[in-house]
Design a protein around this motif. Structure first.
Motif, PDB file in Angstrom:
ATOM      1  N   HIS A  49      66.405  60.548  45.790  1.00 39.46           N
ATOM      2  CA  HIS A  49      65.636  59.719  44.902  1.00 39.46           C
ATOM      3  C   HIS A  49      66.983  59.000  44.162  1.00 39.46           C
ATOM      4  O   HIS A  49      66.783  57.888  43.864  1.00 39.46           O
ATOM      5  CB  HIS A  49      64.630  60.259  44.153  1.00 39.46           C
ATOM      6  N   TRP A  50      67.847  59.836  43.470  1.00 45.02           N
ATOM      7  CA  TRP A  50      68.855  59.474  43.095  1.00 45.02           C
ATOM      8  C   TRP A  50      69.789  58.346  43.722  1.00 45.02           C
ATOM      9  O   TRP A  50      70.292  57.501  42.924  1.00 45.02           O
ATOM     10  CB  TRP A  50      69.922  60.981  42.442  1.00 45.02           C
ATOM     11  N   ARG A  52      68.981  56.067  44.918  1.00 46.47           N
ATOM     12  CA  ARG A  52      68.137  54.890  44.774  1.00 46.47           C
ATOM     13  C   ARG A  52      68.174  54.248  43.538  1.00 46.47           C
ATOM     14  O   ARG A  52      67.768  53.031  43.257  1.00 46.47           O
ATOM     15  CB  ARG A  52      66.775  54.993  45.473  1.00 46.47           C
ATOM     16  N   VAL A  53      68.349  55.067  42.477  1.00 39.32           N
ATOM     17  CA  VAL A  53      68.312  54.719  41.051  1.00 39.32           C
ATOM     18  C   VAL A  53      69.777  54.501  40.695  1.00 39.32           C
ATOM     19  O   VAL A  53      69.963  54.431  39.192  1.00 39.32           O
ATOM     20  CB  VAL A  53      67.311  55.506  40.257  1.00 39.32           C
ATOM     21  N   GLU A  56      71.105  52.172  37.280  1.00 40.98           N
ATOM     22  CA  GLU A  56      69.661  51.683  36.451  1.00 40.98           C
ATOM     23  C   GLU A  56      70.393  52.018  35.137  1.00 40.98           C
ATOM     24  O   GLU A  56      71.057  53.010  34.804  1.00 40.98           O
ATOM     25  CB  GLU A  56      68.768  52.540  36.900  1.00 40.98           C
ATOM     26  N   PRO A  57      70.102  51.314  34.220  1.00 37.73           N
ATOM     27  CA  PRO A  57      69.199  49.991  34.175  1.00 37.73           C
ATOM     28  C   PRO A  57      69.938  48.632  34.740  1.00 37.73           C
ATOM     29  O   PRO A  57      69.429  47.731  34.930  1.00 37.73           O
ATOM     30  CB  PRO A  57      68.281  49.983  32.964  1.00 37.73           C
ATOM     31  N   HIS A  60      69.363  46.946  39.529  1.00 38.44           N
ATOM     32  CA  HIS A  60      67.731  47.175  39.797  1.00 38.44           C
ATOM     33  C   HIS A  60      67.453  48.284  40.737  1.00 38.44           C
ATOM     34  O   HIS A  60      68.490  48.707  41.531  1.00 38.44           O
ATOM     35  CB  HIS A  60      67.214  46.049  40.298  1.00 38.44           C
ATOM     36  N   TYR A  61      66.519  48.924  40.947  1.00 37.36           N
ATOM     37  CA  TYR A  61      65.981  50.017  41.800  1.00 37.36           C
ATOM     38  C   TYR A  61      66.527  49.602  43.195  1.00 37.36           C
ATOM     39  O   TYR A  61      66.359  48.579  43.937  1.00 37.36           O
ATOM     40  CB  TYR A  61      64.539  50.233  41.866  1.00 37.36           C
ATOM     41  N   GLU A  62      67.310  50.395  43.997  1.00 36.74           N
ATOM     42  CA  GLU A  62      67.956  50.403  45.200  1.00 36.74           C
ATOM     43  C   GLU A  62      69.228  49.234  45.473  1.00 36.74           C
ATOM     44  O   GLU A  62      69.568  49.219  46.604  1.00 36.74           O
ATOM     45  CB  GLU A  62      66.794  50.329  46.227  1.00 36.74           C
ATOM     46  N   THR A  64      72.215  49.293  44.100  1.00 37.26           N
ATOM     47  CA  THR A  64      73.450  49.931  44.505  1.00 37.26           C
ATOM     48  C   THR A  64      73.544  50.455  45.958  1.00 37.26           C
ATOM     49  O   THR A  64      74.346  50.434  46.668  1.00 37.26           O
ATOM     50  CB  THR A  64      73.718  51.013  43.526  1.00 37.26           C
TER      51      THR A  64
END
Length: 223
Positions: A49-50, A52-53, A56-57, A60-62, A64
Protein backbone atom coordinates in the motif's frame (compact mmCIF):
# COMPACT_ATOMS: atom_id res chain seq x y z
CA UNK A 1 24.09 13.89 -32.37
CA UNK A 2 21.74 11.55 -30.51
CA UNK A 3 21.12 9.58 -33.73
CA UNK A 4 24.86 9.38 -34.41
CA UNK A 5 25.53 8.03 -30.91
CA UNK A 6 22.66 5.54 -31.18
CA UNK A 7 23.84 4.26 -34.58
CA UNK A 8 27.33 3.52 -33.25
CA UNK A 9 28.22 0.22 -31.62
CA UNK A 10 29.63 2.03 -28.59
CA UNK A 11 26.43 4.07 -28.29
CA UNK A 12 24.26 0.95 -28.24
CA UNK A 13 26.54 -0.70 -25.69
CA UNK A 14 26.34 2.41 -23.53
CA UNK A 15 22.54 2.37 -23.70
CA UNK A 16 22.62 -1.31 -22.71
CA UNK A 17 24.94 -0.58 -19.80
CA UNK A 18 22.98 2.38 -18.40
CA UNK A 19 19.56 0.72 -18.83
CA UNK A 20 20.94 -2.45 -17.26
CA UNK A 21 22.19 -0.56 -14.20
CA UNK A 22 18.79 1.15 -13.83
CA UNK A 23 17.10 -2.26 -13.80
CA UNK A 24 19.72 -3.62 -11.40
CA UNK A 25 19.02 -0.81 -8.93
CA UNK A 26 15.31 -1.60 -9.16
CA UNK A 27 15.97 -5.31 -8.58
CA UNK A 28 17.93 -4.62 -5.39
CA UNK A 29 15.09 -2.47 -3.99
CA UNK A 30 12.45 -4.96 -5.21
CA UNK A 31 14.23 -7.89 -3.55
CA UNK A 32 14.46 -6.07 -0.22
CA UNK A 33 10.74 -5.30 -0.43
CA UNK A 34 9.92 -8.92 -1.29
CA UNK A 35 11.72 -10.17 1.82
CA UNK A 36 9.23 -8.25 3.98
CA UNK A 37 6.88 -11.16 3.32
CA UNK A 38 8.73 -13.09 6.07
CA UNK A 39 7.45 -10.52 8.60
CA UNK A 40 3.83 -11.45 8.05
CA UNK A 41 0.82 -10.53 5.94
CA UNK A 42 0.17 -7.23 7.71
CA UNK A 43 3.61 -5.76 7.12
CA UNK A 44 3.84 -7.02 3.54
CA UNK A 45 0.41 -5.67 2.59
CA UNK A 46 1.19 -2.35 4.30
CA UNK A 47 4.40 -2.13 2.28
CA UNK A 48 2.47 -2.77 -0.96
CA UNK A 49 0.00 0.00 0.00
CA UNK A 50 2.87 2.38 0.84
CA UNK A 51 4.23 1.95 -2.70
CA UNK A 52 1.00 3.46 -3.98
CA UNK A 53 1.00 6.51 -1.71
CA UNK A 54 4.69 7.46 -1.92
CA UNK A 55 5.02 11.21 -2.41
CA UNK A 56 1.52 12.14 -1.23
CA UNK A 57 0.10 14.71 -1.01
CA UNK A 58 2.44 16.28 -3.59
CA UNK A 59 2.04 13.23 -5.83
CA UNK A 60 -1.41 11.80 -6.47
CA UNK A 61 -2.28 8.21 -5.53
CA UNK A 62 -0.05 5.77 -7.52
CA UNK A 63 1.64 8.56 -9.52
CA UNK A 64 5.08 7.75 -8.12
CA UNK A 65 4.54 4.05 -8.75
CA UNK A 66 3.52 4.71 -12.34
CA UNK A 67 6.54 6.97 -12.82
CA UNK A 68 8.80 4.12 -11.70
CA UNK A 69 6.96 1.74 -14.04
CA UNK A 70 7.43 4.08 -17.00
CA UNK A 71 11.17 4.40 -16.33
CA UNK A 72 11.45 0.61 -16.02
CA UNK A 73 9.55 -0.03 -19.26
CA UNK A 74 11.79 2.47 -21.06
CA UNK A 75 14.88 0.77 -19.62
CA UNK A 76 13.67 -2.71 -20.63
CA UNK A 77 12.80 -1.59 -24.18
CA UNK A 78 16.11 0.26 -24.61
CA UNK A 79 18.06 -2.71 -23.23
CA UNK A 80 16.29 -5.30 -25.40
CA UNK A 81 16.45 -3.17 -28.56
CA UNK A 82 20.16 -2.48 -28.11
CA UNK A 83 20.88 -6.16 -27.44
CA UNK A 84 18.95 -7.29 -30.52
CA UNK A 85 20.56 -4.73 -32.84
CA UNK A 86 24.05 -5.46 -31.55
CA UNK A 87 23.41 -9.17 -32.05
CA UNK A 88 22.28 -8.60 -35.65
CA UNK A 89 25.26 -6.35 -36.30
CA UNK A 90 27.61 -9.01 -34.94
CA UNK A 91 26.06 -11.69 -37.19
CA UNK A 92 26.32 -9.48 -40.29
CA UNK A 93 29.96 -8.72 -39.52
CA UNK A 94 30.83 -12.44 -39.71
CA UNK A 95 28.31 -14.19 -41.98
CA UNK A 96 30.50 -17.28 -42.39
CA UNK A 97 31.63 -19.56 -39.60
CA UNK A 98 35.10 -19.22 -38.17
CA UNK A 99 37.69 -21.56 -39.66
CA UNK A 100 39.07 -22.10 -36.20
CA UNK A 101 36.70 -22.41 -33.29
CA UNK A 102 36.81 -19.62 -30.76
CA UNK A 103 37.83 -20.51 -27.21
CA UNK A 104 34.84 -21.55 -25.13
CA UNK A 105 33.32 -18.62 -23.34
CA UNK A 106 31.94 -18.80 -19.83
CA UNK A 107 28.52 -20.35 -19.28
CA UNK A 108 26.94 -16.98 -18.45
CA UNK A 109 28.38 -15.41 -21.62
CA UNK A 110 27.06 -18.20 -23.84
CA UNK A 111 23.57 -18.00 -22.35
CA UNK A 112 23.13 -14.20 -22.21
CA UNK A 113 20.86 -14.11 -25.25
CA UNK A 114 18.65 -17.00 -24.15
CA UNK A 115 18.68 -15.65 -20.62
CA UNK A 116 17.39 -12.32 -21.90
CA UNK A 117 14.56 -14.04 -23.77
CA UNK A 118 13.64 -16.08 -20.68
CA UNK A 119 13.58 -12.94 -18.53
CA UNK A 120 11.49 -11.05 -21.09
CA UNK A 121 8.87 -13.80 -21.12
CA UNK A 122 9.00 -13.99 -17.32
CA UNK A 123 8.31 -10.26 -16.94
CA UNK A 124 5.13 -10.65 -19.02
CA UNK A 125 4.02 -13.68 -16.97
CA UNK A 126 4.89 -11.99 -13.66
CA UNK A 127 2.80 -8.91 -14.49
CA UNK A 128 -0.16 -11.01 -15.65
CA UNK A 129 0.10 -13.08 -12.48
CA UNK A 130 0.69 -10.64 -9.63
CA UNK A 131 -0.19 -7.21 -11.06
CA UNK A 132 -3.25 -7.71 -13.26
CA UNK A 133 -4.24 -11.16 -11.94
CA UNK A 134 -5.03 -12.37 -15.46
CA UNK A 135 -3.27 -15.74 -15.09
CA UNK A 136 -3.25 -15.84 -11.31
CA UNK A 137 -4.21 -19.19 -9.72
CA UNK A 138 -6.79 -19.43 -6.96
CA UNK A 139 -8.54 -16.12 -7.53
CA UNK A 140 -6.67 -12.81 -7.56
CA UNK A 141 -7.40 -10.58 -4.54
CA UNK A 142 -6.93 -6.86 -5.14
CA UNK A 143 -5.09 -5.20 -2.25
CA UNK A 144 -3.93 -8.50 -0.72
CA UNK A 145 -0.51 -9.14 -2.28
CA UNK A 146 0.56 -11.47 0.54
CA UNK A 147 -2.20 -13.96 -0.23
CA UNK A 148 -1.62 -13.57 -3.98
CA UNK A 149 2.06 -14.46 -3.58
CA UNK A 150 1.19 -17.49 -1.43
CA UNK A 151 -1.34 -18.63 -4.05
CA UNK A 152 1.21 -18.37 -6.86
CA UNK A 153 3.90 -20.33 -5.05
CA UNK A 154 1.46 -22.94 -3.86
CA UNK A 155 1.45 -24.27 -7.44
CA UNK A 156 4.29 -26.37 -8.87
CA UNK A 157 4.40 -24.43 -12.13
CA UNK A 158 4.50 -21.07 -10.34
CA UNK A 159 7.62 -22.20 -8.47
CA UNK A 160 9.27 -23.69 -11.57
CA UNK A 161 8.71 -20.58 -13.71
CA UNK A 162 9.93 -18.23 -10.98
CA UNK A 163 12.99 -20.21 -9.91
CA UNK A 164 14.17 -20.85 -13.49
CA UNK A 165 13.78 -17.14 -14.26
CA UNK A 166 15.72 -16.13 -11.13
CA UNK A 167 18.57 -18.49 -12.02
CA UNK A 168 18.67 -16.93 -15.48
CA UNK A 169 18.64 -13.50 -13.82
CA UNK A 170 21.65 -14.40 -11.68
CA UNK A 171 23.67 -15.44 -14.72
CA UNK A 172 22.57 -12.31 -16.59
CA UNK A 173 23.66 -10.03 -13.74
CA UNK A 174 26.94 -11.88 -13.24
CA UNK A 175 28.04 -11.20 -16.81
CA UNK A 176 26.11 -8.00 -17.44
CA UNK A 177 27.43 -6.02 -14.47
CA UNK A 178 31.04 -6.66 -15.44
CA UNK A 179 30.31 -5.87 -19.11
CA UNK A 180 28.59 -2.60 -18.16
CA UNK A 181 31.62 -1.57 -16.11
CA UNK A 182 33.88 -2.18 -19.12
CA UNK A 183 31.58 -0.23 -21.46
CA UNK A 184 31.37 2.76 -19.11
CA UNK A 185 35.15 2.84 -18.67
CA UNK A 186 35.15 1.80 -15.02
CA UNK A 187 37.03 -1.42 -15.63
CA UNK A 188 40.81 -1.69 -15.71
CA UNK A 189 43.42 -4.38 -15.20
CA UNK A 190 43.73 -3.49 -11.53
CA UNK A 191 39.97 -3.31 -10.94
CA UNK A 192 38.76 -6.29 -12.96
CA UNK A 193 39.09 -8.78 -10.11
CA UNK A 194 37.16 -6.52 -7.74
CA UNK A 195 34.45 -5.88 -10.36
CA UNK A 196 34.04 -9.59 -11.03
CA UNK A 197 33.77 -10.22 -7.30
CA UNK A 198 31.08 -7.55 -6.97
CA UNK A 199 29.24 -9.04 -9.97
CA UNK A 200 29.36 -12.53 -8.44
CA UNK A 201 28.19 -11.32 -5.03
CA UNK A 202 25.35 -9.26 -6.50
CA UNK A 203 24.21 -12.17 -8.66
CA UNK A 204 24.31 -14.57 -5.71
CA UNK A 205 22.51 -12.26 -3.28
CA UNK A 206 19.76 -11.31 -5.72
CA UNK A 207 19.19 -14.89 -6.86
CA UNK A 208 19.08 -16.19 -3.29
CA UNK A 209 16.92 -13.28 -2.10
CA UNK A 210 14.29 -13.73 -4.80
CA UNK A 211 14.23 -17.53 -4.59
CA UNK A 212 13.83 -17.33 -0.80
CA UNK A 213 10.19 -16.29 -1.25
CA UNK A 214 8.92 -19.38 -3.15
CA UNK A 215 11.08 -21.58 -0.93
CA UNK A 216 9.46 -19.94 2.12
CA UNK A 217 6.00 -20.76 0.78
CA UNK A 218 6.95 -24.33 -0.19
CA UNK A 219 8.39 -25.03 3.27
CA UNK A 220 5.47 -23.45 5.13
CA UNK A 221 7.52 -20.61 6.61
CA UNK A 222 5.24 -18.25 4.65
CA UNK A 223 1.63 -19.39 4.68
Amino acid sequence: MARTVWDSTLGKKTVMAVSGLIMLLYLVVHMIGNLKIFFGAGEFNDYAHWLRVVGEPFMHYEWTLWLVRIVLVAAVVAHATSAYQLSRRDIKARPSKYVHKKPRAGYATRTMRWGGIILGLFIVWHILDLTTGTVHPGGFQEGRPYQNVVDTFSTWYGNVVYIVAMLALGLHIRHGFWSAAQTLGVGSRSRDRALKTVANVLALLLTAGFIAVPVGVMTGVVS
